[in-house]
Write a protein that holds these residues in place. Structure first.
Motif, mmCIF file in Angstrom:
data_model
loop_
_atom_site.group_PDB
_atom_site.id
_atom_site.type_symbol
_atom_site.label_atom_id
_atom_site.label_comp_id
_atom_site.label_asym_id
_atom_site.label_seq_id
_atom_site.Cartn_x
_atom_site.Cartn_y
_atom_site.Cartn_z
ATOM 1 N N ARG A 92 0.853 -1.184 0.000
ATOM 2 C CA ARG A 92 0.000 0.000 0.000
ATOM 3 C C ARG A 92 0.892 1.238 0.000
ATOM 4 O O ARG A 92 1.870 1.310 0.750
ATOM 5 C CB ARG A 92 -0.916 0.022 1.222
ATOM 6 N N ILE A 93 0.545 2.208 -0.837
ATOM 7 C CA ILE A 93 1.297 3.455 -0.936
ATOM 8 C C ILE A 93 0.446 4.593 -0.386
ATOM 9 O O ILE A 93 -0.701 4.778 -0.796
ATOM 10 C CB ILE A 93 1.679 3.746 -2.401
ATOM 11 N N HIS A 94 1.028 5.330 0.564
ATOM 12 C CA HIS A 94 0.363 6.482 1.161
ATOM 13 C C HIS A 94 0.944 7.735 0.514
ATOM 14 O O HIS A 94 2.137 8.038 0.664
ATOM 15 C CB HIS A 94 0.578 6.499 2.673
ATOM 16 N N ALA A 95 0.116 8.453 -0.237
ATOM 17 C CA ALA A 95 0.552 9.633 -0.968
ATOM 18 C C ALA A 95 0.506 10.870 -0.077
ATOM 19 O O ALA A 95 -0.241 10.915 0.903
ATOM 20 C CB ALA A 95 -0.328 9.841 -2.200
ATOM 21 N N PRO A 96 1.311 11.893 -0.409
ATOM 22 C CA PRO A 96 1.350 13.096 0.436
ATOM 23 C C PRO A 96 0.040 13.881 0.446
ATOM 24 O O PRO A 96 -0.180 14.684 1.355
ATOM 25 C CB PRO A 96 2.485 13.919 -0.187
ATOM 26 N N ASP A 97 -0.838 13.654 -0.523
ATOM 27 C CA ASP A 97 -2.117 14.374 -0.544
ATOM 28 C C ASP A 97 -3.206 13.626 0.220
ATOM 29 O O ASP A 97 -4.381 14.009 0.183
ATOM 30 C CB ASP A 97 -2.569 14.642 -1.983
ATOM 31 N N GLY A 98 -2.824 12.549 0.922
ATOM 32 C CA GLY A 98 -3.776 11.817 1.735
ATOM 33 C C GLY A 98 -4.365 10.591 1.075
ATOM 34 O O GLY A 98 -5.005 9.764 1.734
ATOM 35 N N ARG A 99 -4.174 10.450 -0.232
ATOM 36 C CA ARG A 99 -4.707 9.268 -0.904
ATOM 37 C C ARG A 99 -3.900 8.025 -0.552
ATOM 38 O O ARG A 99 -2.702 8.103 -0.278
ATOM 39 C CB ARG A 99 -4.709 9.481 -2.420
ATOM 40 N N SER A 100 -4.563 6.884 -0.591
ATOM 41 C CA SER A 100 -3.925 5.605 -0.306
ATOM 42 C C SER A 100 -4.275 4.644 -1.435
ATOM 43 O O SER A 100 -5.441 4.463 -1.773
ATOM 44 C CB SER A 100 -4.423 5.062 1.037
ATOM 45 N N ILE A 101 -3.263 4.051 -2.033
ATOM 46 C CA ILE A 101 -3.457 3.190 -3.192
ATOM 47 C C ILE A 101 -2.591 1.952 -3.056
ATOM 48 O O ILE A 101 -1.576 1.948 -2.363
ATOM 49 C CB ILE A 101 -3.078 3.925 -4.506
#
Length: 291
Positions: A92-101
């Motif tokens: 799982r990747i946690h992006a700096p804009d709050g999205r999680s993918i």
């Protein structure tokens, strides 16, 4: 403290206690932040699940890293499902804009590319020959290229770093850093504490205890390190650092003095890459012995 190891009758080797495993780190996606873990299986290819994914720059065909894309250090990758020898797990990747993918989500590459403003593609299969692109002007921060690599000039140096064959690793599969080295670098910088080990992205951060404040890994050349009951590391190679060690991440600010100090005191090297001569499971708190 030393003990005699059980070996063939023709040879007797002693082992000197040098510390314990202070922290274990794994980075599922190259150049993104990773996470501390309490246990890891180390194979001849490195820590299981480490650098399992990387981003390919579609313009150059090279592997993207924080050397050219510093904002990668504002992403964090963790395992939702742990990798095993039989399964790659799920990242799982946690992006700096709050999205999680998820890394295997078909939309993941587009989301990351949008944030970075550059077309990139997540991949989990490395090619036989991989390179990571660099910017000649900034790859060593404000340290002159010739101070880091005497046979290079800004004009003649390549515009890439060669990666370990058939992998997303820089030069070695396991990177080891000690608390003694971090403390020594911090003192040389004039800091009140050790240099923050997160800047150097170790797999094994080893607690070498009081009195080890020096570039202690230099003493391991030509020797063997036992970690825990199973893992044996050999072929230690000094690790030449680059601008990545100076970049901002989490609450750490950009700090060019990190690499500048390492260059002045130790040729830009900090910690060591190691080869795995005997794989095994390692736990935080395991003892280490130098043979």
């Amino acid at each position: 403290m030393a003990r005699v190891l059980d070996v063939e009758p023709a040879a007797v080797r002693t082992e000197r206690f040098v510390g314990t495993v202070g922290e274990l780190w794994r980075y599922p996606v190259k150049s993104m932040l990773g996470s501390r873990i309490s246990q890891v299986r180390v194979t001849e290819h490195g820590c299981l699940g480490d650098r399992a994914w990387a981003l390919r720059d579609l313009a150059s065909g090279r592997i993207a890293s924080a050397k050219r894309f510093p904002q990668l250090l504002s992403f964090r990758a963790t395992y939702e499902a742990e990798p095993t020898p039989a399964s790659p797990g799920r990242v799982r990747i946690h992006a700096p804009d709050g999205r999680s993918i998820f890394a295997d989500d078909p939309a993941a590459s587009a989301i990351i590319s949008e944030i970075l403003g550059h077309e990139l593609r997540l991949e989990s299969e490395s090619r036989a020959d991989e390179k990571t692109g660099i910017d000649r002007r900034t790859v060593f921060g404000d340290v002159p290229v010739s101070q880091m690599k005497p046979d290079w000039t800004p004009q003649t140096m390549p515009d890439y770093f060669q990666l370990k064959p058939a992998s997303f690793f820089e030069s070695g599969a396991v990177f080891v850093l000690t608390s003694g080295t971090a403390a020594h670098l911090g003192r040389l910088q004039g800091a009140t504490g050790p240099a923050d080990r997160r800047r150097f992205r170790p797999n094994l951060y080893l607690d070498t205890g009081p009195g080890s404040e020096r570039f202690i890994e230099d003493e391991w050349a030509g020797r063997t390190l036992r970690v825990g009951d199973e893992l044996v590391l050999t072929d230690f190679a000094p690790t030449l650092w680059c601008v990545t060690s100076t970049l901002a991440q989490e609450e750490l600010p950009r700090d060019l003095s990190v690499l500048r100090t390492a260059a002045q005191a130790h040729g830009g090297c900090l910690g060591v890459y190691a080869s795995v001569s005997s794989p095994g499971v390692v736990n935080v708190g395991d003892s280490m012995g130098l043979l």
